[in-house]
Design an enzyme around this catalytic site. Structure first.
Site, PDB file in Angstrom:
ATOM      1  N   GLY B 148       7.494  34.631   4.633  1.00  0.00           N
ATOM      2  CA  GLY B 148       5.875  35.162   4.238  1.00  0.00           C
ATOM      3  C   GLY B 148       4.922  34.598   5.029  1.00  0.00           C
ATOM      4  O   GLY B 148       5.124  33.607   6.111  1.00  0.00           O
ATOM      5  N   CYS B 149       3.838  35.300   5.069  1.00  0.00           N
ATOM      6  CA  CYS B 149       2.676  35.018   5.975  1.00  0.00           C
ATOM      7  C   CYS B 149       2.123  33.681   6.057  1.00  0.00           C
ATOM      8  O   CYS B 149       2.008  33.016   6.840  1.00  0.00           O
ATOM      9  CB  CYS B 149       1.667  36.044   5.667  1.00  0.00           C
ATOM     10  SG  CYS B 149       1.277  36.146   4.017  1.00  0.00           S
ATOM     11  N   TYR B 150       2.006  33.256   4.669  1.00  0.00           N
ATOM     12  CA  TYR B 150       1.197  31.810   4.589  1.00  0.00           C
ATOM     13  C   TYR B 150       2.429  30.760   4.994  1.00  0.00           C
ATOM     14  O   TYR B 150       2.062  29.809   5.572  1.00  0.00           O
ATOM     15  CB  TYR B 150       1.172  31.461   3.134  1.00  0.00           C
ATOM     16  CG  TYR B 150      -0.278  32.225   2.564  1.00  0.00           C
ATOM     17  CD1 TYR B 150      -1.503  32.098   3.151  1.00  0.00           C
ATOM     18  CD2 TYR B 150      -0.030  32.931   1.327  1.00  0.00           C
ATOM     19  CE1 TYR B 150      -2.695  32.836   2.841  1.00  0.00           C
ATOM     20  CE2 TYR B 150      -1.231  33.739   0.915  1.00  0.00           C
ATOM     21  CZ  TYR B 150      -2.535  33.656   1.540  1.00  0.00           C
ATOM     22  OH  TYR B 150      -3.685  34.207   1.072  1.00  0.00           O
ATOM     23  N   THR B 152       4.755  31.165   7.138  1.00  0.00           N
ATOM     24  CA  THR B 152       4.781  30.802   8.778  1.00  0.00           C
ATOM     25  C   THR B 152       3.711  30.025   9.276  1.00  0.00           C
ATOM     26  O   THR B 152       4.153  28.989  10.122  1.00  0.00           O
ATOM     27  CB  THR B 152       4.770  32.452   9.386  1.00  0.00           C
ATOM     28  OG1 THR B 152       5.863  33.105   8.862  1.00  0.00           O
ATOM     29  CG2 THR B 152       4.811  32.364  10.724  1.00  0.00           C
TER      30      THR B 152
END
Lengths: 344, 344, 344, 344
Positions: B148-150, B152
């Site tokens: 997921g973006c967060y 990472t």
């Protein structure tokens, strides 16, 4: 490897040159000058460049620059480039000026509009740097006057029409620009709280890009073209959209116009003609050297409305400058410029 | 050439994959599926891609995709990738899933947080796709669960501290994301007039990325890490900034912390540790696969504040997916990803 | 009619005072000073004010201001207000300072954080101007130190918790501010192209609002409160959102917390407590004097997350200043401040 | 007290009506309908309204609305208002329609451009609701067709010129609108990630506001006026700037033009003519009912460039609707509308 120097490396066109050139396989950046930041690394000023260009910024030193470089990009206030160019040409160093010093065929026009009192070009081989018109001349040029951002969008948008003589010579141009066009020096004009949620015109019918547009459009048309020009500041960082209103000499439908454009630009890598019904949007060229062109015919007034979109810092400035450099040095024209626009 | 297919090509992570892969010298895009736009060319949907990828979008057809491709990127709603992956693995086609289906070591955690009722992974060789942790495993993986973006931004920001055991295991994470993170389907959450001039938290202490972060951070730390997580929607298109508040186990100054980070990441191309006094800004990684990390020590509370910035669509999604692909196919890791951030 | 003067009328807090006061039925604006624009009408500088306030800006002239006005608002750089206030008080003119000169109980704290070397307050009756705490004192005050924007959002957000002693005294505050908070003087920090599509922290753990917050929160709590504070600049003009992380002393659900807040603020016009599940958004208070507060309990860490939103130029500056003026002059507190937030 | 109902209360023009009317001292809001949110309080949908209007939204119920209200605002899709109006008029309830149903003198024009197949107006006393033209008729009207946002900006900008016959009847209009003009229903056209950092034209030479402009401009001019119209979507929430290009019949300088405008609008509270050299900016009318007008003469082409700025949701919609209501009910025209624009 082409050895490159940049005067005015920390302005927005300077840092955009570095973004592009740092990935250019046939270029070595040798020299970067900055009055405000010298002795700092460029990547300490712009963290986006960390690892791509960590070169230290130097004081302005013409002699050093010319002894180290094959070509110099000047991104300086009006009047500074012409002095540098004269010297550079003597030493066989080419110059690409992102300012206005070398854009005018008639130096008196430049003086009038830019209140400059500089020497004339003399016998320097200067060329107005729109490759789509002057590619062959650029190959031989010592000095290129890189076009203004607005004129680039307008000239590319109108050229096929004027060349084919299908519109009248009096044209209305309504342009919208992102705020990065107002430069990197802080002022009320480019403050966030003044520009955000705001759109307004400026320099209405008085902008310095008017004589530049009229000079080039008239040469293309073969007779005098007059431009009514209103630039607007839009709440965005990058991009220019020019909406142009042209009187058709005779009835014409969009498909005919489309064919004229696609035929005209069939060999131009950086100009994309959109299919009828599609209009250009600045976001679709964000960060790239492309110019998107679309149009519509208003039958009830026989007006042809042309829209062109560019990224003002790329095709409107630094990208076109690198395109010119590639041509001047016999490098494939889209080298380092084949960047996909970022969307969204 | 690696033959690539993308399921869900017209979402924002899909089109970002295409932006990156269309310039990848060792990749051929063979298959693009889209439920909403099939039979149209992708460049008719996204004009930014004209000339770079004009491939026609197809209906979802697993068999076709698998017979034509060496690797499939799935950018689909939860639960869809696991079915595809099972088939793909049988045929020797690798899968990189940009959704959450393959991110969890314990399938029951996935089911609980994503309300999914899907089959377990079985004996598929799946790996959580952060190359900075699992590079060697990714080389051998059949299926990669792209993070997921967060997570990472958070994992990269905290890993050196947890690995070195210098902070406590209860961490507060305050993240700010651009609106593209809310996807390409129009809704009140991603409307212009609702998001512009607005910042607000959402899913406070309930976001699905919490178990993902805790899973990975706990493994790094060697004991249970708990994360208080508040995501915010910021009025910008791209970018995540995570601000993390950590309790230092003992007094430590910024220089010591800096040395720990630089040493830890000395071989990582995509992680840049900023010098003390410099803080990351999302704009400095715009459009790129980089993660910028900075920090500050608050002596009066002995708190270490870590900030990390990524582009949510690149290192937070499609860029990291391509990085994983490069590793899986033995291609140099930064191929097609060595993009300079666009600034300004 | 209360006769009002403003020193520093052309800054953003100055023009916001005029927006509010020009519609105040019990106020007459008598005097506006501006160093940069004197002799111009304020409405020539800010066209938004045409017809509402066309007063001519004057040079700074203390004597004139004091002879004409009942109250003076000072919106000046640090250190200037204290000098003016001493004089004003002698003549019975009240002062509301939007700077920091009168915010500190202990003058040495002010000197340390603001590097000011000014005389002490002496026996002036100064009050910290949060009406929700000091309403009675403000009625009698000669000088009000109008609170900082961040402290306003933080103090209002935490007061009910600290007063009721339900959280620990070490609190983490992560605030996001619009760019107008960076003032009206052009600089790199408030340029459009630098701030747009960007979010970043600044002055991490070093911001001057820290001692101000700690002073007031400690008095409320009855023992020392320590604040870890990270301010961020968000790409928007107005608004502050503060996200606050508090350790609950014992288990508590959102409804209990909601009841504590609604009870605490039941008589406060400008504080709105949102129902559980609703979080504040800066846009919902845009242009208004309201503070919206919401919260969430993270059970797995026993953390209470409080969020408060204000318009930094209104409740965070000029609106609160007018609220204080109303109290000082016995005018109904929400006169001229009963402005509906603009949405969208 | 005037009893007011709103059909379509949760659209952006609906909520803007409520913002204005909730502070109107002679109005009581009796009825709010919403298809999507009925049974919720309007302030649960729009937190900005908490404390100002907490009325519960109801299902559409004509009879109830008409029995409770003196006037009904309709903010509905095309075709719905005309049915309601017919009923309302019978019962002596006045109607102000924010849609297009009552804007056209010739019903067939409406049908053609809006593909509507509705009954004709019959003998209802309808008026086109620009008070600056039709104030006296509005006083007597049963039904007011509130003007479109673009036409309002264009008609106010051109009226003094056409009335005085100093320009030709073929006019080019280039308008830029904020995204709130695209309404409150989520779609690709009004998504954040699609609109931010983007400017583009839409409905070029085909927008439904063209016949509306031409109808009114022709009546003012006394002969047929033709308008070439290009609307653009700009990355901002509110505001319309229209830039209009007019051919001067004879030479004229800006001061003469200025005198014509100031004389023409000398009694109009909501129209502000800017001094020569000043151009309107949408931010200067943000949240207000004002129209700012500026102009420039391009001598080299004898073109008069007129620019007008309004807030599309106020003077371009709900504010003008309340202005019309005030006139219809004999209330002072600027009641509840005397809102200072918010700047910055």
């Amino acid at each position: 490897m082409v050895k490159v120097g940049i005067f005015g490396a920390t302005g927005y066109t300077g840092v955009e040159l570095i973004r592009i050139l740092s990935k250019h396989e046939k270029v070595e950046i040798k020299y970067l000058s900055s009055q405000s930041y010298n002795t700092k690394a460029i990547s300490d000023v712009y963290s986006s460049l960390i690892g791509f260009c960590d070169k230290v910024l130097e004081e302005v030193d013409f002699q050093k620059a010319m002894s180290e470089c094959d070509v110099i990009f000047t991104a300086l206030p009006s009047g500074h480039a012409s002095k540098i160019a004269r010297e550079a040409v003597k030493k066989g160093v080419k110059v690409i000026d992102l300012g206005a010093d070398f854009r005018f065929d008639d130096y008196s026009v430049y003086k009038e509009w830019y209140s400059g009192d500089y020497e004339d070009y003399g016998d320097i081989k200067r060329v107005y740097g729109i490759p789509e018109i002057y590619r062959d001349d650029i190959k031989e040029a010592q000095v290129v006057g890189n076009p203004g951002c607005y004129p680039t969008s307008v000239i590319l948008g109108l050229m096929p029409l004027l060349k084919n003589g299908i519109i009248e010579g009096n044209i209305i141009v309504d342009s919208k620009s992102g705020v990065s066009g107002a430069g990197h020096n802080p002022s009320y004009n480019n403050m966030y709280a003044e520009c955000n949620e705001n759109i307004k015109a400026y320099n209405v019918a008085k902008h310095r890009h008017i004589p530049e547009m009229e000079q080039e459009l008239s040469k293309i048309f073969g007779e005098k073209v007059s431009v009514v020009f209103t630039p607007h500041l839009a709440p965005m960082t990058r991009g220019i959209l020019s909406t142009m209103y042209c009187k058709l000499k005779k009835d014409m439908d969009v498909n005919t116009v489309y064919n004229i454009y696609t035929d005209f630009y069939k060999n131009e890598y950086f100009v994309k003609v959109l299919k009828p019904g599609n209009y250009p949007a600045t976001k679709n060229v964000y960060g790239s050297n492309f110019c998107h062109i679309g149009f519509e015919v208003d039958k009830h007034t026989n007006t042809l409305i042309v829209m062109s979109a560019i990224d003002n810092l790329v095709k409107g400035a630094s990208g076109q400058a690198v395109q010119n450099m590639n041509i001047m040095f016999g490098i494939e024209e889209n080298t380092a410029l084949d960047i996909v626009p970022i969307y969204p």
